[in-house]
Design a protein around this motif. Structure first.
Motif, short mmCIF file in Angstrom:
data_model
loop_
_atom_site.label_atom_id
_atom_site.label_comp_id
_atom_site.label_asym_id
_atom_site.label_seq_id
_atom_site.Cartn_x
_atom_site.Cartn_y
_atom_site.Cartn_z
N ASP A 208 0.80 0.33 0.59
CA ASP A 208 0.77 -0.87 1.43
C ASP A 208 0.17 -2.02 0.63
OD1 ASP A 208 1.02 -2.51 3.61
OD2 ASP A 208 -0.68 -1.70 4.69
N GLY A 209 -1.10 -2.23 0.70
CA GLY A 209 -1.73 -3.37 0.03
C GLY A 209 -2.25 -3.09 -1.36
N THR A 210 -2.37 -1.81 -1.71
CA THR A 210 -2.95 -1.43 -3.00
C THR A 210 -2.13 -0.31 -3.64
OG1 THR A 210 -5.15 -1.97 -2.17
CG2 THR A 210 -5.06 -0.63 -4.15
N ALA A 211 -1.96 -0.40 -4.95
CA ALA A 211 -1.26 0.64 -5.71
C ALA A 211 -2.16 1.10 -6.85
CB ALA A 211 0.06 0.12 -6.26
N ILE A 212 -2.16 2.39 -7.09
CA ILE A 212 -2.92 2.95 -8.21
C ILE A 212 -1.93 3.47 -9.24
CG2 ILE A 212 -4.52 4.74 -8.96
CD1 ILE A 212 -5.86 4.55 -6.24
N PHE A 213 -2.02 2.92 -10.45
CA PHE A 213 -1.20 3.36 -11.57
C PHE A 213 -1.98 4.43 -12.32
CE2 PHE A 213 0.40 -0.76 -10.60
CZ PHE A 213 1.69 -0.84 -11.08
N ILE A 214 -1.32 5.55 -12.63
CA ILE A 214 -1.94 6.60 -13.42
C ILE A 214 -1.02 6.90 -14.59
CG2 ILE A 214 -2.71 9.00 -13.49
CD1 ILE A 214 -3.41 8.77 -10.54
N GLY A 215 -1.55 6.71 -15.81
CA GLY A 215 -0.77 7.06 -16.99
C GLY A 215 -0.63 8.56 -17.07
N ASN A 216 0.59 9.02 -17.27
CA ASN A 216 0.86 10.45 -17.31
C ASN A 216 1.70 10.78 -18.55
OD1 ASN A 216 1.23 13.13 -16.72
ND2 ASN A 216 2.03 12.82 -14.66
N GLY A 217 1.18 10.41 -19.70
CA GLY A 217 1.87 10.70 -20.95
C GLY A 217 3.05 9.78 -21.16
N GLU A 218 4.25 10.33 -20.97
CA GLU A 218 5.47 9.56 -21.23
C GLU A 218 5.91 8.71 -20.04
OE1 GLU A 218 6.79 13.17 -19.12
OE2 GLU A 218 5.39 12.85 -20.74
N MET A 219 5.26 8.87 -18.91
CA MET A 219 5.62 8.10 -17.72
C MET A 219 4.37 7.70 -16.95
SD MET A 219 5.14 10.43 -15.01
CE MET A 219 6.36 10.59 -13.76
N ILE A 220 4.58 6.95 -15.88
CA ILE A 220 3.47 6.44 -15.08
C ILE A 220 3.72 6.84 -13.63
CG2 ILE A 220 2.36 4.31 -14.25
CD1 ILE A 220 3.55 3.09 -16.99
N GLU A 221 2.66 7.28 -12.95
CA GLU A 221 2.74 7.56 -11.52
C GLU A 221 2.09 6.38 -10.78
OE1 GLU A 221 2.35 12.42 -11.67
OE2 GLU A 221 0.65 11.25 -10.94
N ILE A 222 2.67 6.02 -9.64
CA ILE A 222 2.11 4.97 -8.79
C ILE A 222 1.81 5.60 -7.43
CG2 ILE A 222 2.41 2.67 -7.82
CD1 ILE A 222 4.56 2.17 -9.97
N TRP A 223 0.57 5.50 -7.01
CA TRP A 223 0.07 6.16 -5.79
C TRP A 223 -0.53 5.15 -4.82
CZ3 TRP A 223 -0.07 11.47 -4.75
CH2 TRP A 223 0.29 12.32 -5.80
N SER A 224 -0.51 5.52 -3.55
CA SER A 224 -1.36 4.83 -2.59
C SER A 224 -2.74 5.46 -2.73
CB SER A 224 -0.84 5.01 -1.15
OG SER A 224 -1.21 6.26 -0.63
N PRO A 225 -3.80 4.70 -2.56
CA PRO A 225 -5.15 5.29 -2.66
C PRO A 225 -5.35 6.45 -1.69
CG PRO A 225 -5.29 2.90 -2.61
CD PRO A 225 -3.86 3.26 -2.33
N GLU A 226 -4.80 6.34 -0.48
CA GLU A 226 -4.98 7.38 0.52
C GLU A 226 -4.28 8.68 0.14
OE1 GLU A 226 -5.55 3.41 2.05
OE2 GLU A 226 -3.72 4.29 1.23
N LYS A 227 -3.04 8.58 -0.34
CA LYS A 227 -2.28 9.79 -0.74
C LYS A 227 -2.93 10.45 -1.95
CE LYS A 227 1.36 9.44 2.07
NZ LYS A 227 1.79 10.41 3.02
N LEU A 228 -3.42 9.64 -2.89
CA LEU A 228 -4.07 10.20 -4.07
C LEU A 228 -5.35 10.92 -3.68
CD1 LEU A 228 -4.11 10.59 -7.12
CD2 LEU A 228 -5.25 8.37 -7.31
N GLU A 229 -6.12 10.33 -2.78
CA GLU A 229 -7.36 10.96 -2.30
C GLU A 229 -7.04 12.27 -1.60
OE1 GLU A 229 -11.09 12.07 -1.29
OE2 GLU A 229 -10.59 10.44 -2.65
N GLU A 230 -5.98 12.29 -0.81
CA GLU A 230 -5.58 13.51 -0.10
C GLU A 230 -5.20 14.61 -1.10
OE1 GLU A 230 -1.78 14.73 2.61
OE2 GLU A 230 -2.70 12.79 3.03
N ILE A 231 -4.43 14.28 -2.09
CA ILE A 231 -4.03 15.26 -3.12
C ILE A 231 -5.26 15.76 -3.87
CG2 ILE A 231 -2.83 15.47 -5.36
CD1 ILE A 231 -0.86 15.61 -3.11
#
Length: 154
Positions: free
Chosen positions: A106-129
């Motif tokens: 929604d209002g915030t995205a979290i980028f996580i470098g994952n080697g050859e690609m990048i993951e983009i998460w919502s803070p809530e979904k990342l916290e849940e995982i």
């Protein structure tokens, strides 16, 4: 070959655009030409591949038989949400609305470098995982993956 690493939080504007993190931009290879393929992740996140790395993914996908049900299903579900995009003049990427909805961004995205690609998460979904993974379980996974002794790679 780029090696994306780190975690970066950025605001998503009302048009679905988000600033691409400067440290990740520095890791882009010149061959990527600031072009990307964005698609639905396997987990509730978005995958962002620079163009040169996406070409490697397409080579692997080309080896999957479209004559088997499993092959067709994997290719269809992996590629159905894929879109090509590029950075704008302000180094932002537009996140398509169907991908924002899927990932719960929604209002915030979290980028996580994952080697050859990048993951983009919502803070809530990342916290849940993250909250569903105990340190012991992570340690066991890490040992299996890093030792090469991983009979059931997920």
């Amino acid at each position: 070959m780029p090696s994306f690493k780190g975690e970066f939080e950025h605001s998503v504007d009302s048009k679905g655009r988000v600033a691409f993190p400067a440290k990740l931009r520095k890791a882009l290879s010149p061959q990527a030409n600031e072009q990307f393929t964005i698609l639905q992740g396997i987990e509730p996140c978005i995958y962002l591949y620079p163009n040169d790395e996406w070409e490697k993914v397409e080579e692997k996908l080309a080896q999957i038989s479209s004559f088997s049900k499993r092959g067709r299903t994997v290719k269809r579900n992996f590629l159905r949400s894929a879109e090509d995009l590029s950075l704008d003049k302000q180094n932002r990427i537009p996140i398509p609305s169907h991908l924002k909805d899927y990932a719960g961004i929604d209002g915030t995205a979290i980028f996580i470098g994952n080697g050859e690609m990048i993951e983009i998460w919502s803070p809530e979904k990342l916290e849940e995982i993250d909250s569903n993974l105990s340190m012991d379980a992570y340690e066991e996974m890490f040992e299996q993956v890093m030792s090469g002794n991983n009979p059931e790679e997920d």
